[in-house]
Every structure is written in structure tokens, then in C-alpha cells.
Design a protein around this motif. Sequence first.
Motif, mmCIF file in Angstrom:
data_model
loop_
_atom_site.group_PDB
_atom_site.id
_atom_site.type_symbol
_atom_site.label_atom_id
_atom_site.label_comp_id
_atom_site.label_asym_id
_atom_site.label_seq_id
_atom_site.Cartn_x
_atom_site.Cartn_y
_atom_site.Cartn_z
ATOM 1 N N ARG A 25 0.845 -1.200 0.000
ATOM 2 C CA ARG A 25 0.000 0.000 0.000
ATOM 3 C C ARG A 25 0.876 1.245 0.000
ATOM 4 N N ALA A 56 -4.244 0.932 -2.019
ATOM 5 C CA ALA A 56 -3.610 -0.282 -2.524
ATOM 6 C C ALA A 56 -2.623 0.048 -3.637
ATOM 7 N N THR A 76 0.877 -2.357 -5.207
ATOM 8 C CA THR A 76 1.667 -3.545 -4.878
ATOM 9 C C THR A 76 2.971 -3.692 -5.653
ATOM 10 N N TYR A 91 -7.628 -6.983 -0.154
ATOM 11 C CA TYR A 91 -7.905 -5.699 -0.805
ATOM 12 C C TYR A 91 -9.396 -5.576 -1.142
#
Length: 380
Positions: free
Chosen positions: A67, A73, A75, A305
Motif C-alpha cells: 500500500r 492499494a 503492490t 484488498y
Amino acid sequence: MSEENSIKPHGGKLVNRITKADPVGLDSITITEDLANDVENIADGIFSPLEGFLGQQDFENVVSKGRLTNGLAWTIPTVLDVDQETATKLKESGDVLLKNPEGIGVAILHVEETFTFDKENTSKGVYGTTDSSHPGVAKTLSMKDYLVGGKIDYIQRPEETEIRKYRLSPTQTREAFAKAGWKTIVAFQTRNPPHVAHEMLQKTSITTRDGVFVNPIIGKKKSGDFVDEVIVKCYETMIKHYYPENRCKLGTLHTEMKYAGPKEAIHHAIMRQNYGCTHIIIGRDHAGVGNFYDPFAAQKIFNDYPELEISPVFFPAFFYCRKCLTYTNPKACPHDDDAKEQISGTKLREMIQNGQAPSEFILRPEVSKVILDSSHPFVD
């Protein structure tokens, strides 16, 4: 497109870093073609909410928690690596012109910070391993020692080429979906030509949705993968011969495959949410390589998520069963492997290199012909 009919971009709004800024007098550095593609992706909002390369806090948070520091979010680190001498110069100069390998100045980077990073820790955080036989780990370990953080302003697109003709921005895809009358759109991520099982998986997905956005990755891949031109031509052929009108949209995504398995599945979902897709197909071993990931790890990670607006559509492996007389999956088919039309990537490459067409239950004859007619179908 009216806002009520469209899925919100990740972070709430599409980033737009396209400008007419003048780079005269700026020092320049040359970046790779894949990095130049990602700078364009930032500018067009494909990587929303990013406005440039990650700074140190965001970078470390992405590696350790998946995050950004604001909790959104994210990645896969989007970074620019440089050597110590360049890092020192950039810190002093403030702004720098980024040139692609053809020498075209594509963007201005507003340098905010330079910092070092732990390559093994980064590999472990993003790829789940420090094994250098993993292509993503190998690339990370070979990176230069400093990262540069800062926003970009995009000033010049590269020349249009045959491979770029399907490249679309999120603004363009959202307009195309609206024009088609689609409100529910399922994205299909791929780095391969379409197997018939992939086609059936896509068609199963749109049985209850308006259309499918086939979005092949165009960019650096590992040895043995199909070359970009073959992938695009195969999809053109499949859509022409096997899709009803106004049910499938082809658009290319120009970025490098990371082979990060579950972390990359989230990244893929975020980009397709930015394009305006409401769903994304996540199959077995999505974005995986070798045996580094559990086959369904890329599906399980979506539990971490839940806030993503795009919804994953999970599928087990698809195949044709000669006893069921249909394309099916292990949840619906009780028969053993002898009844299933399946082929490994290695076996498929061997057949193609020997001039053999796979079974029509594996590849459509028209798709096989495209591949067999290519003088160079695979990445060296």
C-alpha cells in the motif's frame, strides 16, 4: 461518459500529467523503453493515483505492506534507478529530461528525493522470494543502487508504430465502453496468444456482462514467451472469426511483465479499474512463473484488498473434455487427465518449432496459422 455509469478510477480520479512544458536547458538521462512506457502510463492515468516515481516512504510502504503511505492499494513499485553519480547530479539539478532509447525527450522529472534501497528486502516483499532464478528478482538485484522519486510531466509521445496502434488511455477506453453501451466490462489480462480455453473463459464471463476488454501486455518478457506482434495478430484473428460484433474490445497495455504472481494480480486489477472495467478475470497462477506461487495465490490475495472497486472473477483451469464434450473445469468435470485436451507451454513451443499445429481444441486453426506463419514467434 456519465459518472454514474462508470467505475471510479483508483484513488478517485484519473491522473493526467500531459503538458506542453519546455525542456530547453535541462540536463537529460536516457531510460529504457519499458520505463518510458511506464512514464507514459503514469501520464495517461493508467497508473492512477501515481503522478510520478515513488518517493522513499511510499516505496518502502509498497514493499512491506502493498500500500502507499496514504493507505491506497499499490503492490508493484514504480521506480527509476540510477547510479550514485547520477543521483548526486539529479539532487542538485531539480528537474531532468527523460529520453527514451531513440533519443526523444518524453517527460520532465521533477526530482524530489534520491535514496538507496535494500534489493533483497525489495525482492522478498514484492516477489515473495530472493531466488535469483525468478526473473523479477534477477532484475531487482541488477538494478542500480539509488532510486529517484518525483512527479513527471509528459511532453512528447514516441512515434506511432504498428505495435502501438491498439494502445489506449483510460479516457479512450471509457469513451469506447460508453459508445458501445457497456456498463459491465470484464478485463482479460494476457501475455499469450488465445487458447480456445481462454476464449471460452472470456465468453463465459460475458454471458452475464456487456463485453470483454482483451488487454495483452506489450513489453519485455522472459525467454520463451510469445513475441508481442504474434500475440496481437492472434487476438485480431480470434476476434474477427469467433466474436459477435460489439462484445469484445482489444487494447494493448504497454508495460513490462513482472511475474510477481499475487502482487501483480492486484496491480493488473488496479490498471483495469482505471481503464473503466468493472470486473477482471483472475485464473490459475495469474502472473506466475515456474513454481514460485501457489496456483491460487493470485485469487486469495483479493481478500486483503476488499476496497477495490473492480471485482475479480475467479476461474480454475479451463480445458476441453472429450467425455463431457465441452470446455469445462475441475469443479464441473469428473474425468481423468486422459479425457482432457491440455498442453504445457513447453510442449506447445516444441510443436510450433517443429511446424506442427496443436489440436483445434487447444488453438483455433486460424490462430495456429498466424503462429506457424511467423518466422520468429518466441522471445529469445
